[in-house]
Design an enzyme around this catalytic site. Structure first.
Site, PDB file in Angstrom:
ATOM      1  N   GLU A 209       0.425 -10.502   1.205  1.00  0.00           N
ATOM      2  CA  GLU A 209       1.810 -10.405   0.738  1.00  0.00           C
ATOM      3  C   GLU A 209       2.805 -10.744   1.843  1.00  0.00           C
ATOM      4  O   GLU A 209       3.985 -10.436   1.756  1.00  0.00           O
ATOM      5  CB  GLU A 209       2.081  -8.998   0.188  1.00  0.00           C
ATOM      6  CG  GLU A 209       1.222  -8.695  -1.024  1.00  0.00           C
ATOM      7  CD  GLU A 209       1.531  -7.361  -1.681  1.00  0.00           C
ATOM      8  OE1 GLU A 209       2.517  -6.708  -1.284  1.00  0.00           O
ATOM      9  OE2 GLU A 209       0.788  -6.978  -2.593  1.00  0.00           O
ATOM     10  N   ASP A 246       2.340   2.341   1.181  1.00  0.00           N
ATOM     11  CA  ASP A 246       1.312   2.352   0.140  1.00  0.00           C
ATOM     12  C   ASP A 246      -0.007   2.658   0.840  1.00  0.00           C
ATOM     13  O   ASP A 246      -0.554   1.814   1.553  1.00  0.00           O
ATOM     14  CB  ASP A 246       1.234   1.001  -0.595  1.00  0.00           C
ATOM     15  CG  ASP A 246       0.222   1.051  -1.747  1.00  0.00           C
ATOM     16  OD1 ASP A 246      -0.395   2.127  -1.962  1.00  0.00           O
ATOM     17  OD2 ASP A 246       0.041   0.024  -2.420  1.00  0.00           O
ATOM     18  N   LYS A 339       3.693  -1.914 -12.931  1.00  0.00           N
ATOM     19  CA  LYS A 339       3.137  -3.274 -12.855  1.00  0.00           C
ATOM     20  C   LYS A 339       2.737  -3.653 -14.274  1.00  0.00           C
ATOM     21  O   LYS A 339       1.802  -3.080 -14.834  1.00  0.00           O
ATOM     22  CB  LYS A 339       1.882  -3.283 -11.989  1.00  0.00           C
ATOM     23  CG  LYS A 339       2.103  -3.050 -10.499  1.00  0.00           C
ATOM     24  CD  LYS A 339       0.748  -2.835  -9.838  1.00  0.00           C
ATOM     25  CE  LYS A 339       0.816  -2.889  -8.324  1.00  0.00           C
ATOM     26  NZ  LYS A 339      -0.455  -2.420  -7.719  1.00  0.00           N
ATOM     27  N   SER A 369      -0.491  -8.514  -5.464  1.00  0.00           N
ATOM     28  CA  SER A 369      -0.781  -9.261  -4.231  1.00  0.00           C
ATOM     29  C   SER A 369      -1.055 -10.734  -4.525  1.00  0.00           C
ATOM     30  O   SER A 369      -0.825 -11.597  -3.690  1.00  0.00           O
ATOM     31  CB  SER A 369      -1.935  -8.618  -3.475  1.00  0.00           C
ATOM     32  OG  SER A 369      -3.045  -8.435  -4.317  1.00  0.00           O
TER      33      SER A 369
HETATM   34  P1  PGA Z   1      -2.630  -5.272  -5.692  1.00  0.00           P
HETATM   35  O1  PGA Z   1      -1.907  -4.325  -4.662  1.00  0.00           O
HETATM   36  O2  PGA Z   1      -1.635  -6.128  -6.345  1.00  0.00           O
HETATM   37  O3  PGA Z   1      -3.602  -6.015  -4.813  1.00  0.00           O
HETATM   38  O4  PGA Z   1      -3.353  -4.371  -6.649  1.00  0.00           O
HETATM   39  C1  PGA Z   1      -0.596  -3.924  -4.772  1.00  0.00           C
HETATM   40  C2  PGA Z   1      -0.501  -2.436  -4.653  1.00  0.00           C
HETATM   41  O5  PGA Z   1      -1.505  -1.733  -4.480  1.00  0.00           O
HETATM   42  O6  PGA Z   1       0.594  -1.912  -4.766  1.00  0.00           O
HETATM   43 ZN    ZN Z   2      -0.413   0.253  -4.601  1.00  0.00          ZN
END
Ligand code: PGA
Ligand code: ZN
Length: 423
Positions: A209, A246, A339, A369
């Site tokens: 990221e 996080d 999300k 990510s």
């Molecule tokens: P991920 O991580 O998109 O790889 O799941 C983002 C997060 O844990 O906030």
């Molecule tokens: Zn997370």
């Protein structure tokens, strides 16, 4: 009433070069929308299914051709020509067509691509900006700009595991606008990069990221470097810029123990460690401080730090209304990481959002990510008045697409960012 005239989908690539889905929705009477979906790496176990082909000869099994076919054939066959009064009607039709609790038939990547492209098409048809359409869809009369929380340092699964925890983010709490927030963050990021070059003698590599990922000797060294970078940028830690974490602790939780180091500690000790960090550093938000199935201890974490810090659930909640209900009852968290691809439609994500708000929680709207250059996330965060947005760092275009959209919304709409609460 909107009627879907044509639905198409293709496989495209995300920011890690892995396949994902792009969809296009055309409405009868005008209105076209296109959208692509993101993909996680440190995924929660309770997330809806991201359908992959599993063919090892193509993209190591990560192809999305099955999900694309599900849109082109199953979803298009069923929905093209149907009159769908609004977003909810479309999403409920998708949920019914899938018929499983976690989108195992169609794939949440397929349903989300359709849900989002329909939203864009409907916004387009009614000559609204996407954020205006999304605000109206949840009857939000007062859209606000979210406060950016921006990756400075990365570890865990998004980097080479230099430190066990996943993200150390900066929160420009004294910024009054997105514009100010970005300018402040730029200073901190540049200061951190210089600091790292001096301290570790390396040009810091960036993680998935865009966070810097030098070989920190310890987690606390990372916090100290963050605080030093804020100061070096001429800003005051805790007043101008705070820290969000996080922990992504499910990644290092095994047999009831948290392996921040080789020894491992139990949940009570983990809570003490997190509380200690929160007291010592200007930390305003801790995501997944405990593991996704450690329901027993989350309420204790909330009691320990919840008065002065967000206890933010990502893997714990997976944007899943049933899990959020359980967490509200147990007083397990006080903030939701939202999300949309964890659940697979805008309407279900809206229910998750509404539930979180019903108990007075804060909401951080989050990217994944693995992202694309699509910027709908910025409109979502504004339309739903998310308190924070979490997009990653300020170095890669799939991240900047969202920040740039926020900058444009700010300039074009005159909307404002609320003061940071609880700091
Ligand atoms: P991920 O991580 O998109 O790889 O799941 C983002 C997060 O844990 O906030
Ligand atoms: Zn997370």
């Amino acid at each position: 009433m909107p009627r879907i005239k044509k639905l198409t989908a293709f496989e495209i690539l995300d920011s890690r070069g892995r396949p994902t889905i792009w969809a296009r929705c055309e409405l009868g009477g005008g209105g076209v929308g296109e959208a692509s979906v993101p993909s996680g790496a440190s995924t929660g176990r309770a997330e809806a299914l991201e359908l992959r082909d599993g063919d090892p000869r193509r993209y190591r099994g990560l192809g999305c051709l099955k999900a694309v076919r599900n849109i082109q054939e199953i979803i298009a066959d069923s929905l093209v020509g149907e009159e769908l009064a609004e977003q909810q009607a479309l999403d409920h039709a998708l949920i019914a067509l899938d018929g499983t609790p976690d989108k195992t038939r169609l794939g949440a990547n397929a349903t989300l691509a359709v849900s989002l492209s329909f939203a864009r098409a409907a916004a387009n048809a009614s000559q609204q900006c996407l954020f205006e359409y999304l605000a109206a869809a949840i009857q939000n009369d007062t859209p606000h700009l979210p406060r950016p929380t921006i990756n400075l340092f990365s570890g865990g699964k998004h980097a080479g595991g230099q430190v066990p925890i996943q993200d150390c983010l900066v929160v420009p709490v004294s910024a009054r606008t997105i514009d100010e927030a970005m300018a402040m963050t730029f200073e901190v990021y540049q200061s951190a990069a210089e600091l790292i070059a001096e301290k570790y003698g390396t040009r810091a590599l960036t993680a998935d990221e865009g966070g810097l990922a030098p070989p920190f000797p310890s987690v606390e060294a990372m916090f100290q470097d963050a605080v030093e970078a804020i100061r070096k940028a001429g800003l005051t830690p805790g007043e101008d810029v705070c820290i969000a974490l996080d922990i992504a602790s499910s990644q290092f939780f095994h047999n009831g123990r948290y392996f921040l180091d080789k020894e491992g500690i139990n949940a009570k000790e983990m809570i003490q460690v997190l509380t200690g960090w929160q007291e010592k550093y200007p930390i305003v938000s801790i995501e997944d401080g405990l593991a996704e199935e450690d329901w027993e201890h989350w309420p204790q974490l909330r009691s320990a730090i919840g008065e002065r810090c967000l206890v933010l659930g990502d893997d714990l909640l997976c944007t899943n209304p049933a899990r959020i209900r359980k967490a509200i009852e147990a007083r397990a968290a006080n903030a939701l990481l939202l999300k949309v691809n964890q659940i697979g439609t805008l309407t279900e994500a809206a229910e998750a959002f509404r539930l979180a708000r019903s108990d007075g929680w804060a909401v951080t709207v989050s990217a994944r990510s693995g992202e694309t250059e699509d910027n709908w996330l910025a409109d979502l965060a504004v339309g739903w008045s998310g308190d924070q947005i979490k997009v990653g760092s300020i170095t890669q275009s799939e991240r900047l697409a969202k920040y740039n959209r926020l900058l444009l919304i700010e300039r074009q709409s005159g909307l404002t960012m609320r003061p940071m609460t609880g700091v």
